[in-house]
Write a protein that holds these residues in place. Structure first.
Motif, mmCIF file in Angstrom:
data_model
loop_
_atom_site.group_PDB
_atom_site.id
_atom_site.type_symbol
_atom_site.label_atom_id
_atom_site.label_comp_id
_atom_site.label_asym_id
_atom_site.label_seq_id
_atom_site.Cartn_x
_atom_site.Cartn_y
_atom_site.Cartn_z
ATOM 1 N N ASN A 14 36.826 -24.627 61.488
ATOM 2 C CA ASN A 14 35.656 -25.508 61.488
ATOM 3 C C ASN A 14 35.098 -25.689 60.079
ATOM 4 N N VAL A 15 35.077 -24.601 59.312
ATOM 5 C CA VAL A 15 34.612 -24.691 57.921
ATOM 6 C C VAL A 15 35.504 -25.641 57.132
ATOM 7 N N ASP A 16 36.815 -25.489 57.291
ATOM 8 C CA ASP A 16 37.751 -26.364 56.575
ATOM 9 C C ASP A 16 37.589 -27.820 57.008
ATOM 10 N N SER A 17 37.282 -28.038 58.289
ATOM 11 C CA SER A 17 37.084 -29.409 58.781
ATOM 12 C C SER A 17 35.858 -30.048 58.147
ATOM 13 N N ILE A 18 34.779 -29.268 58.025
ATOM 14 C CA ILE A 18 33.570 -29.796 57.376
ATOM 15 C C ILE A 18 33.866 -30.124 55.917
ATOM 16 N N ARG A 19 34.580 -29.233 55.246
ATOM 17 C CA ARG A 19 34.921 -29.479 53.839
ATOM 18 C C ARG A 19 35.734 -30.765 53.693
ATOM 19 N N TRP A 20 36.693 -30.964 54.598
ATOM 20 C CA TRP A 20 37.527 -32.170 54.526
ATOM 21 C C TRP A 20 36.666 -33.412 54.715
ATOM 22 N N ASP A 21 35.768 -33.384 55.704
ATOM 23 C CA ASP A 21 34.904 -34.542 55.957
ATOM 24 C C ASP A 21 33.993 -34.826 54.766
ATOM 25 N N LEU A 22 33.513 -33.770 54.116
ATOM 26 C CA LEU A 22 32.666 -33.972 52.934
ATOM 27 C C LEU A 22 33.456 -34.622 51.799
ATOM 28 N N GLU A 23 34.685 -34.183 51.616
ATOM 29 C CA GLU A 23 35.513 -34.736 50.542
ATOM 30 C C GLU A 23 35.879 -36.189 50.795
ATOM 31 N N HIS A 24 35.936 -36.587 52.076
ATOM 32 C CA HIS A 24 36.372 -37.941 52.416
ATOM 33 C C HIS A 24 35.232 -38.793 52.965
ATOM 34 N N GLU A 25 34.004 -38.387 52.697
ATOM 35 C CA GLU A 25 32.840 -39.155 53.135
ATOM 36 C C GLU A 25 32.849 -40.530 52.472
ATOM 37 N N ILE A 26 32.776 -41.587 53.277
ATOM 38 C CA ILE A 26 32.851 -42.955 52.746
ATOM 39 C C ILE A 26 31.581 -43.330 51.998
ATOM 40 N N ASP A 27 30.440 -42.946 52.563
ATOM 41 C CA ASP A 27 29.161 -43.305 51.945
ATOM 42 C C ASP A 27 28.336 -42.041 51.737
ATOM 43 N N PRO A 28 28.698 -41.229 50.738
ATOM 44 C CA PRO A 28 28.000 -39.950 50.549
ATOM 45 C C PRO A 28 26.524 -40.151 50.244
ATOM 46 N N LYS A 29 25.707 -39.250 50.809
ATOM 47 C CA LYS A 29 24.258 -39.359 50.662
ATOM 48 C C LYS A 29 23.680 -38.283 49.748
ATOM 49 N N TRP A 30 24.531 -37.507 49.109
ATOM 50 C CA TRP A 30 24.032 -36.351 48.369
ATOM 51 C C TRP A 30 23.359 -36.776 47.074
ATOM 52 N N GLU A 31 22.273 -36.100 46.765
ATOM 53 C CA GLU A 31 21.593 -36.351 45.499
ATOM 54 C C GLU A 31 22.438 -35.838 44.331
ATOM 55 N N GLY A 32 23.192 -34.761 44.566
ATOM 56 C CA GLY A 32 24.092 -34.218 43.549
ATOM 57 C C GLY A 32 25.474 -34.037 44.150
ATOM 58 N N ALA A 33 26.092 -32.890 43.879
ATOM 59 C CA ALA A 33 27.400 -32.593 44.461
ATOM 60 C C ALA A 33 27.241 -32.256 45.939
ATOM 61 N N PRO A 34 28.272 -32.477 46.751
ATOM 62 C CA PRO A 34 28.185 -32.097 48.167
ATOM 63 C C PRO A 34 28.039 -30.585 48.295
ATOM 64 N N PRO A 35 27.507 -30.123 49.420
ATOM 65 C CA PRO A 35 27.256 -28.686 49.569
ATOM 66 C C PRO A 35 28.533 -27.862 49.624
ATOM 67 N N ASN A 36 28.401 -26.619 49.205
ATOM 68 C CA ASN A 36 29.473 -25.644 49.322
ATOM 69 C C ASN A 36 29.449 -25.081 50.740
ATOM 70 N N VAL A 37 30.552 -25.195 51.467
ATOM 71 C CA VAL A 37 30.603 -24.767 52.865
ATOM 72 C C VAL A 37 31.317 -23.423 52.949
ATOM 73 N N GLN A 38 30.692 -22.469 53.634
ATOM 74 C CA GLN A 38 31.208 -21.105 53.691
ATOM 75 C C GLN A 38 31.211 -20.598 55.128
ATOM 76 N N MET A 39 31.929 -19.497 55.338
ATOM 77 C CA MET A 39 31.827 -18.745 56.588
ATOM 78 C C MET A 39 31.187 -17.401 56.273
ATOM 79 N N TRP A 40 30.210 -17.017 57.086
ATOM 80 C CA TRP A 40 29.579 -15.709 56.932
ATOM 81 C C TRP A 40 29.844 -14.869 58.172
ATOM 82 N N ILE A 41 30.130 -13.608 57.947
ATOM 83 C CA ILE A 41 30.076 -12.616 59.020
ATOM 84 C C ILE A 41 28.901 -11.717 58.688
#
Length: 526
Positions: free
Chosen positions: A190-217
């Motif tokens: 799921n983390v990798d899927s979010i990262r892929w979608d962020l990298e391929h976002e057609i109309d990015p809304k981020w003020e800066g770079a897209p967020p860093n997506v992580q997994m926490w235990i």
């Protein structure tokens, strides 16, 4: 020993100094759980608000200049205060929204653009996807987001398989944590899927770079074994971990939850470590003893039911290490507040469990490490720690150690929580009998000495050259000990050290005991 509880002259201090003290009392970065309480009809958290909110008008003014009342909806009140520049907003429960739509709440919130750090329970995240299939449903709304984490809570509780069997009249519990690995892989997908979608976002809304997506235990668990030679020049530590760096940040980055760490030092002054990653871990509890096999590493341990003997086997040719390490116990087991008996409290500090199966033992090592023979007999030890929360969420500093001084086997634990509360555990045994074991605040004091002896210690400061320790021994008196650091055997940078050390000390008015041998460690996280 007493400590100052009040300071009546505080109000007479210059205003600028009082403000500096308020700033010093502010907490560090926090992970703040956020839930919607349907009975109270407001947003609540089980993270208590920082104390400055309630001390006085002046402290509250300083506090509210930095912290804001979290408002995810204009229609509902909130008892949660956060510093958006440092705190992580953690949606940890299915009751995260009045209407069950977190994305809608964020879209309506006047603070959504202020959220920089956000964590979402992995199970909750999948439920949210049922109603909003897009991976970026909530993420797109927080346009200044720097970090997004999917959190796997209580990782080895969810995937645990347990079987109970009878063997020679004893009840045995077998714990297999292999399912945990598959669940971690699922969350990582799921983390990798979010990262892929962020990298391929057609109309990015981020003020800066897209967020860093992580997994926490958010939990950790380890089984710890060590031994040091009488001359302090040779040592071995073997730790069987079940956690990720997100919960214990002193591990190397890896998606593997089960890892064996082997730390060693040689008489020539060299020290190093080897990490071996497992595909799964199988733990068996037999009466009072435990056994464990970390599959694929060639490493395992086996303990006798009466805790009299443990053996660690290592056979990992690809990592250049093979041999055995045995412990023959000299001292009775204990929990933080007393002997290892039913009904004892097993928490040494909030959310941190500790069980000391072998406080002192004769350790015998016969290993080959990267072509060098290691064979010696020394002072050995075994314990276990665990928690349902990340290590850094509950620890500001941590002094732990064990050793043998004269006829005494001693173990000490002195840790500070992030709120400044001190928690201790003191243990001493003699001739195979417990002399004293307590977690009362008055039972132990450990303080740094020499070098950087600041207390509380600072993560930006240096290291001491030793420690002074005062331990209550009950009817036997009190033990005063000077601990002198010998050699570094594990170096985690400014925040962590493990050392060998010599000790000298005496029980009140008695003969000075020399030549004590110890292993100790220090964490400094703030």
């Amino acid at each position: 020993m007493t400590s100052l509880q009040t300071f009546p002259l505080f109000a007479r201090l210059p205003y600028e100094l009082r403000v500096k003290i308020y700033e010093f009392a502010l907490p560090g970065p926090r992970v703040v759980p956020v839930r919607y309480n349907r009975q109270q009809k407001q947003y609540t958290s089980d993270a208590p608000p920082p104390v400055l909110l309630h001390v006085c008008t002046e402290s509250r003014r300083k506090f509210t200049s930095i912290y804001e009342n979290l408002r995810l909806s204009q229609k509902f009140e909130s008892s949660i205060w956060v510093d958006f520049t440092r705190d992580t907003i953690f949606f940890d429960n299915l009751d995260c929204s009045p209407e069950g739509d977190l994305a809608l709440d964020l879209a309506r919130s006047p603070q959504s653009q202020k959220v920089l750090y956000c964590a979402i329970d992995a199970q909750l995240w999948e439920v949210l996807r049922v109603f909003r299939p897009s991976n970026l449903g909530e993420v797109r709304i927080m346009r200044n987001l720097k970090t997004l984490a999917l959190v796997l809570k209580h990782d080895y509780d969810r995937g645990l398989r347990q079987t109970r069997m009878m063997y020679d009249g004893r009840q045995t519990t077998q714990v297999e944590v292999g399912d945990t690995g598959s669940e971690i892989q699922h969350v990582q997908f799921n983390v990798d899927s979010i990262r892929w979608d962020l990298e391929h976002e057609i109309d990015p809304k981020w003020e800066g770079a897209p967020p860093n997506v992580q997994m926490w235990i958010i939990s950790f668990d380890w089984w710890y074994f060590d031994v040091v030679s009488p001359n302090l020049l040779t040592s071995l530590t073997v730790i069987f971990f079940t956690t990720l760096p997100s919960s214990f940040p002193f591990l190397l980055p890896s998606p593997n939850v089960d890892v064996v760490g082997v730390f060693y030092s040689f008489p020539n002054g060299t020290y190093d470590n080897i990490f071996i990653y497992a595909s799964e871990a199988n733990i068996t509890i037999d009466d009072n003893g435990s056994s464990g096999q970390y599959v694929g590493t060639g490493t395992s341990w086996s303990g006798s039911p009466d805790l009299s003997r443990y053996e660690i086997n290592v056979n990992s040719p690809e990592h250049g290490i093979s041999g055995t390490f045995t412990l023959d116990s000299l001292a009775p087991a204990h929990y933080p507040c007393g002997p290892a008996t039913a009904g004892q409290d097993m928490t040494v500090a909030p959310h941190i469990g500790w069980s000391n199966a072998i406080p002192d033992a004769v350790g015998t090592v016969n290993l080959t490490i990267l072509g060098t023979e290691m064979g010696f007999e020394g002072v050995a030890y075994h314990d276990k720690n665990w928690s349902d929360q990340p290590f850094q969420q509950n620890v500001a500093s941590w002094y732990w150690g064990h050793g043998r001084l004269g006829a005494y086997s001693i173990v000490w634990f002195d840790t500070l929580g992030l709120d400044g509360t001190e928690y201790v555990s003191a243990y001493a045994s003699k001739d195979g009998e417990i002399v004293f074991s307590s977690c009362e605040a008055s039972s132990l004091t450990v303080r740094p000495s020499g070098g950087d002896d600041q207390y509380p210690p600072s993560a930006s400061g240096g290291d001491p050259t030793g420690f002074t320790m005062w331990m209550d021994l009950g009817d036997a008196g009190a033990l005063d000990v000077n601990v002198t650091i010998g050699t570094v055997i594990s170096d985690g940078g400014p925040s962590y050290k493990r050392w060998t050390a010599s000790m000298e000390g005496q029980v009140c008015c008695g003969e000075l005991m020399m030549g004590g041998v110890a292993v100790l460690e220090q964490f400094k996280l703030v």
